[in-house]
Write an enzyme that holds these catalytic residues in place. Structure first.
Site, PDB file in Angstrom:
ATOM      1  N   LYS A 135       8.403 -20.169  -5.001  1.00 51.37           N
ATOM      2  CA  LYS A 135       9.749 -19.944  -4.218  1.00 51.37           C
ATOM      3  C   LYS A 135       8.511 -19.395  -2.447  1.00 51.37           C
ATOM      4  O   LYS A 135       7.272 -18.124  -2.539  1.00 51.37           O
ATOM      5  CB  LYS A 135      10.180 -18.316  -4.598  1.00 51.37           C
ATOM      6  CG  LYS A 135      11.368 -17.722  -3.337  1.00 51.37           C
ATOM      7  CD  LYS A 135      11.207 -16.513  -3.508  1.00 51.37           C
ATOM      8  CE  LYS A 135      10.914 -15.152  -3.172  1.00 51.37           C
ATOM      9  NZ  LYS A 135      10.994 -15.589  -1.335  1.00 51.37           N
ATOM     10  N   GLY A 152       0.532 -11.290  -3.138  1.00 51.72           N
ATOM     11  CA  GLY A 152       2.256 -10.144  -2.508  1.00 51.72           C
ATOM     12  C   GLY A 152       1.084  -8.772  -2.360  1.00 51.72           C
ATOM     13  O   GLY A 152      -0.158  -8.993  -2.723  1.00 51.72           O
ATOM     14  N   GLU A 207       2.760  -3.558  -4.331  1.00 51.14           N
ATOM     15  CA  GLU A 207       4.273  -2.519  -4.672  1.00 51.14           C
ATOM     16  C   GLU A 207       5.147  -3.985  -5.239  1.00 51.14           C
ATOM     17  O   GLU A 207       5.872  -3.100  -6.356  1.00 51.14           O
ATOM     18  CB  GLU A 207       5.311  -2.243  -2.625  1.00 51.14           C
ATOM     19  CG  GLU A 207       5.884  -1.986  -3.473  1.00 51.14           C
ATOM     20  CD  GLU A 207       6.940  -1.514  -1.536  1.00 51.14           C
ATOM     21  OE1 GLU A 207       6.344  -1.809  -0.991  1.00 51.14           O
ATOM     22  OE2 GLU A 207       7.954  -1.454  -1.304  1.00 51.14           O
ATOM     23  N   GLU A 234      -2.379 -11.635  -7.395  1.00 48.14           N
ATOM     24  CA  GLU A 234      -3.310 -11.456  -6.287  1.00 48.14           C
ATOM     25  C   GLU A 234      -2.834 -10.775  -5.425  1.00 48.14           C
ATOM     26  O   GLU A 234      -1.344 -10.803  -4.823  1.00 48.14           O
ATOM     27  CB  GLU A 234      -3.278 -12.505  -5.883  1.00 48.14           C
ATOM     28  CG  GLU A 234      -3.874 -14.170  -6.253  1.00 48.14           C
ATOM     29  CD  GLU A 234      -5.426 -14.091  -7.030  1.00 48.14           C
ATOM     30  OE1 GLU A 234      -5.822 -12.681  -6.844  1.00 48.14           O
ATOM     31  OE2 GLU A 234      -6.159 -14.682  -7.396  1.00 48.14           O
ATOM     32  N   CYS A 256      -5.810 -10.904   3.283  1.00 43.52           N
ATOM     33  CA  CYS A 256      -5.497  -9.495   1.840  1.00 43.52           C
ATOM     34  C   CYS A 256      -7.671  -9.228   1.161  1.00 43.52           C
ATOM     35  O   CYS A 256      -7.215  -8.039   1.424  1.00 43.52           O
ATOM     36  CB  CYS A 256      -5.214 -10.750   0.301  1.00 43.52           C
ATOM     37  SG  CYS A 256      -6.177 -11.740   0.108  1.00 43.52           S
ATOM     38  N   GLU A 299      -3.275  -0.504   2.979  1.00 42.45           N
ATOM     39  CA  GLU A 299      -3.171  -1.538   3.003  1.00 42.45           C
ATOM     40  C   GLU A 299      -2.034  -2.022   4.548  1.00 42.45           C
ATOM     41  O   GLU A 299      -0.658  -1.781   4.735  1.00 42.45           O
ATOM     42  CB  GLU A 299      -2.622  -2.509   2.383  1.00 42.45           C
ATOM     43  CG  GLU A 299      -3.300  -4.052   2.796  1.00 42.45           C
ATOM     44  CD  GLU A 299      -2.828  -5.145   1.873  1.00 42.45           C
ATOM     45  OE1 GLU A 299      -1.372  -4.533   1.416  1.00 42.45           O
ATOM     46  OE2 GLU A 299      -3.401  -5.626   2.054  1.00 42.45           O
TER      47      GLU A 299
HETATM   48  P1  NAD Z   1       5.609  -9.277   0.010  1.00 42.86           P
HETATM   49  O1  NAD Z   1       4.319  -8.786  -1.593  1.00 42.86           O
HETATM   50  O2  NAD Z   1       6.155  -8.587   1.191  1.00 42.86           O
HETATM   51  O3  NAD Z   1       6.094 -10.746  -0.837  1.00 42.86           O
HETATM   52  C1  NAD Z   1       4.894 -11.705  -1.372  1.00 42.86           C
HETATM   53  C2  NAD Z   1       6.086 -12.309  -1.528  1.00 42.86           C
HETATM   54  O4  NAD Z   1       6.746 -11.631  -3.053  1.00 42.86           O
HETATM   55  C3  NAD Z   1       7.827 -12.820  -1.379  1.00 42.86           C
HETATM   56  O5  NAD Z   1       7.764 -14.598  -1.278  1.00 42.86           O
HETATM   57  C4  NAD Z   1       8.996 -11.763  -1.172  1.00 42.86           C
HETATM   58  O6  NAD Z   1       9.258 -13.209  -0.952  1.00 42.86           O
HETATM   59  C5  NAD Z   1       8.878 -12.168  -2.271  1.00 42.86           C
HETATM   60  N1  NAD Z   1       8.658 -10.947  -2.693  1.00 42.86           N
HETATM   61  C6  NAD Z   1       9.321  -9.501  -1.666  1.00 42.86           C
HETATM   62  N2  NAD Z   1      10.137  -8.701  -2.504  1.00 42.86           N
HETATM   63  C7  NAD Z   1      10.352  -9.408  -4.065  1.00 42.86           C
HETATM   64  C8  NAD Z   1      11.076  -9.231  -5.483  1.00 42.86           C
HETATM   65  N3  NAD Z   1      11.716  -7.501  -5.560  1.00 42.86           N
HETATM   66  N4  NAD Z   1      11.013  -9.904  -5.927  1.00 42.86           N
HETATM   67  C9  NAD Z   1      10.566 -10.908  -6.018  1.00 42.86           C
HETATM   68  N5  NAD Z   1       9.385 -11.349  -4.851  1.00 42.86           N
HETATM   69  C10 NAD Z   1      10.132 -10.246  -4.372  1.00 42.86           C
HETATM   70  O7  NAD Z   1       4.240  -9.176   0.276  1.00 42.86           O
HETATM   71  P2  NAD Z   1       3.917 -10.080   1.481  1.00 42.86           P
HETATM   72  O8  NAD Z   1       5.010  -9.525   2.946  1.00 42.86           O
HETATM   73  O9  NAD Z   1       4.775 -11.373   1.756  1.00 42.86           O
HETATM   74  O10 NAD Z   1       1.932 -10.368   1.811  1.00 42.86           O
HETATM   75  C11 NAD Z   1       1.403  -9.482   2.417  1.00 42.86           C
HETATM   76  C12 NAD Z   1       0.779  -9.074   1.325  1.00 42.86           C
HETATM   77  O11 NAD Z   1       0.239 -10.320   0.548  1.00 42.86           O
HETATM   78  C13 NAD Z   1       0.051  -7.598   1.258  1.00 42.86           C
HETATM   79  O12 NAD Z   1      -0.053  -6.999   0.404  1.00 42.86           O
HETATM   80  C14 NAD Z   1      -1.504  -9.007   1.358  1.00 42.86           C
HETATM   81  O13 NAD Z   1      -2.702  -8.255   0.737  1.00 42.86           O
HETATM   82  C15 NAD Z   1      -0.935  -9.665  -0.531  1.00 42.86           C
HETATM   83  N6  NAD Z   1      -1.950 -11.001  -0.435  1.00 42.86           N
HETATM   84  C16 NAD Z   1      -2.791 -11.283  -1.630  1.00 42.86           C
HETATM   85  C17 NAD Z   1      -3.430 -12.190  -1.373  1.00 42.86           C
HETATM   86  C18 NAD Z   1      -3.986 -12.292  -2.432  1.00 42.86           C
HETATM   87  O14 NAD Z   1      -4.733 -13.204  -3.074  1.00 42.86           O
HETATM   88  N7  NAD Z   1      -4.826 -11.247  -3.300  1.00 42.86           N
HETATM   89  C19 NAD Z   1      -3.445 -13.162  -0.575  1.00 42.86           C
HETATM   90  C20 NAD Z   1      -2.521 -13.227   0.067  1.00 42.86           C
HETATM   91  C21 NAD Z   1      -1.811 -12.189   0.089  1.00 42.86           C
END
Ligand code: NAD
Length: 503
Positions: free
Chosen positions: A191, A244, A247, A266, A300, A402
């Site tokens: 997804k 992601g 939270e 991650e 990230c 963040e």
């Molecule tokens: P996000 O957590 O809002 O979303 C990430 C993904 O999760 C999206 O596909 C979203 O649709 C999905 N999602 C959202 N709510 C959900 C739920 N309740 N259940 C299941 N899936 C859900 O994050 P974002 O804003 O897309 O990305 C930014 C974040 O990602 C930042 O916090 C960043 O640090 C992190 N990130 C981490 C890494 C790593 O490798 N550690 C790499 C890239 C980004």
């Protein structure tokens, strides 16, 4: 990536025409069961880039079933060598279309074309190549057990893997999940993020063209709380891999706990980038810029807390400011552009909120802090100037939360002990940077910092062969390298009696 020329005007034009995409389930391109669609926006202009079928629970059910059929059917008969060959073929197909994919990535995400073409796409190709080679190197062990017994282990695929990825590196994140999962013989339901579904769907076409059996990879764009949540809580998946925010990562872990689905996470970071007085200052300034402004700060591992020895603070800030102000902000399709827009209006609002908060908390604005004035269609884009705050205290929210945008928090320190304590005082532990000419201090810091990656006199370096992942609330599990195979396999222990006698 083949060819050194930039993306042609024609390619840029083509990538800005609205496109339509369906879901990719069981080797077929299909509409969502609900018939619903959503728009993916070009963040540089606010215009619609693509209309995309919106997956929901019913589509996730179908995709998981297709992945299960593929896992138990044809895919389980494909040899490791042939899995490797398919992955290698996919790498070649991506490489051949790198310019087109880079232009689409830039149109969907807003990252400068020089980054999507020369950083993201090569990393994606490298990733599939690396794991193509890994498929034939997944081995078990023989265990020296006593008596007339023979005990060995085999590493078997976990099964059907759910993968949920963010918008900041859409294709790279897809590659990080797909390559090791497929090398190890799993099937996947992917997804993509709702902000950036386009290149993952294009990847679906190449997966088909490479010849992967139907259902081995399924791609189901949709929103987090509907499609994402349905995937994470699905009893039919064996593993969920998530990248992601922290939270949402907690929600994923909770949902997975219900079915005891295996999880790797991650998550976010607030990484310290530490500059000692003996560092090569020019190099350290480069590292600070790269750490916080690369990819519009939406990384990230962003070096968002910059710790500077107070003796060099003024020199550092003068150079850092001068260089930040020279960053060329504008049309991400222009190969001269160094910084594009934030990915979405929501993200822009979040950045503005934290800038406001930093002022309220008493930090000093050094540069930026506002949107730039751009002409034409770009005036509606979600651009924000590179921003630096000085006089930040590590306890401030702006140093603890963040932001995921181009906002640097500069904190000074007096001695190493105090510095280490402050650098580690965060809920996160994804990465850290250390700038010093003192090799002993460099290794001491590498040991003391609680983070999954430490870069010394460099920053944001990645390689498919090197493990990556977080400490503390930055997640668990390690992607890339041999470690990634551990996430996508399980170990079976087999005992054989060699005596031929009854027990
Ligand atoms: P996000 O957590 O809002 O979303 C990430 C993904 O999760 C999206 O596909 C979203 O649709 C999905 N999602 C959202 N709510 C959900 C739920 N309740 N259940 C299941 N899936 C859900 O994050 P974002 O804003 O897309 O990305 C930014 C974040 O990602 C930042 O916090 C960043 O640090 C992190 N990130 C981490 C890494 C790593 O490798 N550690 C790499 C890239 C980004």
């Amino acid at each position: 990536v083949r060819g050194e020329e930039a993306v042609s005007a024609q390619q840029a034009e083509k990538s800005s025409m609205p496109r339509r995409y369906q879901l990719f389930i069981g080797g077929q391109w299909v509409d969502a069961e609900s018939g619903k669609t959503f728009n993916s926006i070009n963040p540089a202009t606010g215009e619609v880039l693509a209309e995309v079928a919106e997956a929901d629970k019913a589509d996730i059910d179908k995709a998981v079933e297709a992945a299960r059929r593929a896992f138990e059917g044809r895919w389980s008969k494909v040899s490791a060598r042939d899995r490797g060959r398919l992955l290698y073929k996919l790498a070649q197909l991506i490489d051949a279309r790198a310019k087109e994919l880079a232009a689409l990535e830039t149109a969907d995400n807003g990252k400068p074309i020089r980054e999507s073409l020369y950083v993201d796409l090569p990393e994606v190709v490298e990733h599939f190549e690396y794991f193509a080679g890994m498929a034939t190197k997944i081995e078990g062990e023989t265990i020296p057990v006593p008596g007339r017994l023979f005990n060995y282990t085999v590493r078997e695929p976990v099964g059907v893997c759910g993968a949920i990825i963010p918008w900041n590196y859409p294709l790279v994140m897809a590659a990080w999940k797909l390559a090791p999962a497929l090398a190890a013989g799993n099937t996947v339901v992917l997804k993509p993020a709702e902000q950036t579904p386009v290149t993952a769907l294009e990847l679906g076409r190449l997966i088909q063209e490479a010849g992967f059996p139907d259902g081995v990879v399924n791609i189901v764009p949709g929103f987090g709380e509907t499609a994402g949540a349905a995937l994470a809580s699905h009893p039919g998946i064996d593993k969920i891999a998530f990248t992601g925010s922290t939270e949402v990562g907690k929600k994923i872990a909770r949902a997975a706990a219900e079915n005891l689905t295996k999880v790797s996470l991650e998550l976010g970071g607030k990484s310290p980038n530490i500059i000692f007085a003996d560092a090569d200052l020019e190099q350290a300034v480069n590292g600070a810029l790269m750490g916080i402004f690369f990819n519009q700060g939406q990384v990230c591992t962003a070096g968002s807390r910059i710790f500077v020895d107070e003796r060099i603070k003024d020199d550092f800030l003068a150079q850092f400011r001068e260089r930040a102000e020279r960053i060329r902000l504008g049309d991400p399709m222009d190969k001269q552009t160094q910084m594009g827009p934030q990915v979405s209006e929501e993200q822009l609002k979040k950045v503005k909120y934290y800038v406001h908060l930093a002022h309220e908390e008493g930090a000093t604005l050094v540069t930026g802090g506002e949107q730039p004035q751009l002409e034409g269609a770009l005036a509606r884009g979600y651009f924000f100037r590179p921003t630096i705050f000085a006089d930040v205290k590590n306890e401030m929210r702006v140093a603890q939360e963040e932001i995921f945008g181009p906002v640097a928090a500069v904190i000074t320190f007096k001695d190493e002990e105090e510095l280490i304590e402050q650098a580690n005082r965060t809920i996160y532990g994804l990465s850290a940077g250390v700038w010093t000419r003192d090799i002993v201090r460099a290794h001491r810091l590498a040991r003391e910092i609680r983070a999954g990656v430490v870069w010394i006199n460099t920053y944001n370096i990645f390689n498919a062969a090197s493990p990556f992942g977080g400490y503390k609330q930055s997640g668990y599990g390690r992607e890339m390298g041999k470690h990634a195979i551990e996430l996508y396999t399980q170990v079976k222990s087999v005992w054989i009696d060699l005596s031929g006698r009854p027990l």
